[in-house]
Enzyme design. Sequence first.
Site, PDB file in Angstrom:
ATOM      1  N   GLY A 107       0.970  -1.197   0.005  1.00 49.24           N
ATOM      2  CA  GLY A 107       0.013  -0.008   0.050  1.00 49.24           C
ATOM      3  C   GLY A 107       0.872   1.344  -0.153  1.00 49.24           C
TER       4      GLY A 107
ATOM      5  NE  ARG B  69      -2.192  -4.437  -1.193  1.00 54.40           N
ATOM      6  CZ  ARG B  69      -1.868  -3.785   0.023  1.00 54.40           C
ATOM      7  NH1 ARG B  69      -0.735  -4.396   0.532  1.00 54.40           N
ATOM      8  NH2 ARG B  69      -2.436  -2.698   0.511  1.00 54.40           N
TER       9      ARG B  69
ATOM     10  CG  ASP C 256       1.169  -2.910  10.197  1.00 50.09           C
ATOM     11  OD1 ASP C 256       2.060  -2.180   9.610  1.00 50.09           O
ATOM     12  OD2 ASP C 256       0.167  -3.624   9.266  1.00 50.09           O
TER      13      ASP C 256
ATOM     14  CB  THR D 236       2.641   0.561   5.899  1.00 54.80           C
ATOM     15  OG1 THR D 236       1.124   0.356   6.581  1.00 54.80           O
ATOM     16  CG2 THR D 236       3.431   0.130   7.290  1.00 54.80           C
TER      17      THR D 236
ATOM     18  NE  ARG E 189      -4.882  -5.055   5.917  1.00 59.49           N
ATOM     19  CZ  ARG E 189      -4.162  -5.472   4.689  1.00 59.49           C
ATOM     20  NH1 ARG E 189      -4.526  -6.179   3.904  1.00 59.49           N
ATOM     21  NH2 ARG E 189      -2.936  -4.956   4.669  1.00 59.49           N
TER      22      ARG E 189
ATOM     23  CG  ASP F 112      -2.599  -0.292   8.294  1.00 64.02           C
ATOM     24  OD1 ASP F 112      -3.136   0.665   7.780  1.00 64.02           O
ATOM     25  OD2 ASP F 112      -2.738  -1.392   7.612  1.00 64.02           O
TER      26      ASP F 112
ATOM     27  CG  ASP G  34       4.042  -6.797   7.990  1.00 57.52           C
ATOM     28  OD1 ASP G  34       3.254  -6.626   6.910  1.00 57.52           O
ATOM     29  OD2 ASP G  34       3.554  -7.363   8.879  1.00 57.52           O
TER      30      ASP G  34
HETATM   31  O1  F6P Z   1      -1.916   0.546   3.263  1.00 54.76           O
HETATM   32  C1  F6P Z   1      -2.456  -0.440   4.234  1.00 54.76           C
HETATM   33  C2  F6P Z   1      -3.943  -0.559   4.085  1.00 54.76           C
HETATM   34  O2  F6P Z   1      -4.318   0.781   3.751  1.00 54.76           O
HETATM   35  C3  F6P Z   1      -4.854  -1.141   5.075  1.00 54.76           C
HETATM   36  O3  F6P Z   1      -5.065  -0.632   6.037  1.00 54.76           O
HETATM   37  C4  F6P Z   1      -5.921  -1.814   4.054  1.00 54.76           C
HETATM   38  O4  F6P Z   1      -6.898  -2.751   4.468  1.00 54.76           O
HETATM   39  C5  F6P Z   1      -5.063  -2.138   2.891  1.00 54.76           C
HETATM   40  O5  F6P Z   1      -3.896  -1.303   2.999  1.00 54.76           O
HETATM   41  C6  F6P Z   1      -5.961  -1.888   1.793  1.00 54.76           C
HETATM   42  O6  F6P Z   1      -5.122  -1.730   0.562  1.00 54.76           O
HETATM   43  P1  F6P Z   1      -5.603  -2.162  -0.903  1.00 54.76           P
HETATM   44  O7  F6P Z   1      -7.011  -2.068  -0.995  1.00 54.76           O
HETATM   45  O8  F6P Z   1      -4.868  -1.144  -1.909  1.00 54.76           O
HETATM   46  O9  F6P Z   1      -5.251  -3.433  -0.860  1.00 54.76           O
END
Ligand code: F6P
Length: 322
Positions: free
Chosen positions: A14, A75, A132, A128, A174, A130, A106
């Site tokens: 992300g 991703r 996290d 990120t 998440r 988050d 991570d």
């Molecule tokens: O970048 C982290 C994050 O925003 C999470 O909190 C979220 O659930 C996820 O990525 C969603 O990302 P994508 O829809 O781009 O896979």
Amino acid sequence: MPGKKKVGILTSGGDAPGMNAAIRASVRAALHYGYDVVGINRGYAGLLEKDFIPMNTNLVRGIIGLGGTILRTSRSEFFPTEAGLQKATDILNDFGIDSLVVIGGDGSLSGAVELEKRGISVVGMPGTIDNDFGASDYTIGFDTAVSTALDAIAKIRDTTFSHNRINIVQVMGRTCGDIALYAGFSSGADAIIIPEMETNLKEICETLLRGRDRNELASIVMLAEGCGSYRDYVDQFEEMTGVVTKGTNLGYIQRGGSPTHFDRNLASYMGYKAVEAIHEGNTNTVIVQRKGEYLAIPIEEALQTEKKFNIDMYKTMKFLTR
Ligand code: F6P
């Protein structure tokens, strides 16, 4: 060991505000050390497709305040497979890219460990929204996401007050409730639902009703997405409080926008330190920030570091709203 000649840089997972500041700092530092720098577009997916661009100072001029990532991101499902990792390693070797800077969460940094095992020198940075990543006090993008959430909550509060309602504000995260917690604490939200703490809806509703007895007529409940959607809660809140309840998912606006000064500084230091680590041969590391200090620590150690929940902030928030 100094003398690495070609540094590749990519952003993965992300996107997060501040990634561009990190790219800028890494590129400028690497050029300063006399390295060639190759930008790898679209993260590991772009690496597997040899989607490369030679980087120079012109390409990173003026990007310190830009949201998103100029290198773009992805991703990749194929990359972490045995075949994907081997292909990526072969491509990096063919192009003479012996050192790689990886900016991501991570999952992205776990991929980096696998490349190091195959002979590529890697240095990572946690990027990120988050927050996290347990090994670093802050990740690139978190501060901006909180700031964006604050801006949105202020607007939601206006209409929530005008209608005497409850509004459940759903934010990203998440497994980690930091955006909900930090944005909730600094916006004066009334309650919080996060994965780190057990949720007692009855207790939360009692808190909201006590607040309403004190004439606090805009009830804001922060919800981390790891605990579900606001839609799962709206009816329950209405039933338990008798107050009209609405919800708002802040969604992807949290990932965009110009980075705050905090994120620009964090990312710039991390970007510089990453290249310094490559220059000193201190690879297979990730740059973290702890109590304001920047350290290069082994990636695997970092990935195993448990994320510490800010229990003091949580307790203080509860105390101030009870
Ligand atoms: O970048 C982290 C994050 O925003 C999470 O909190 C979220 O659930 C996820 O990525 C969603 O990302 P994508 O829809 O781009 O896979």
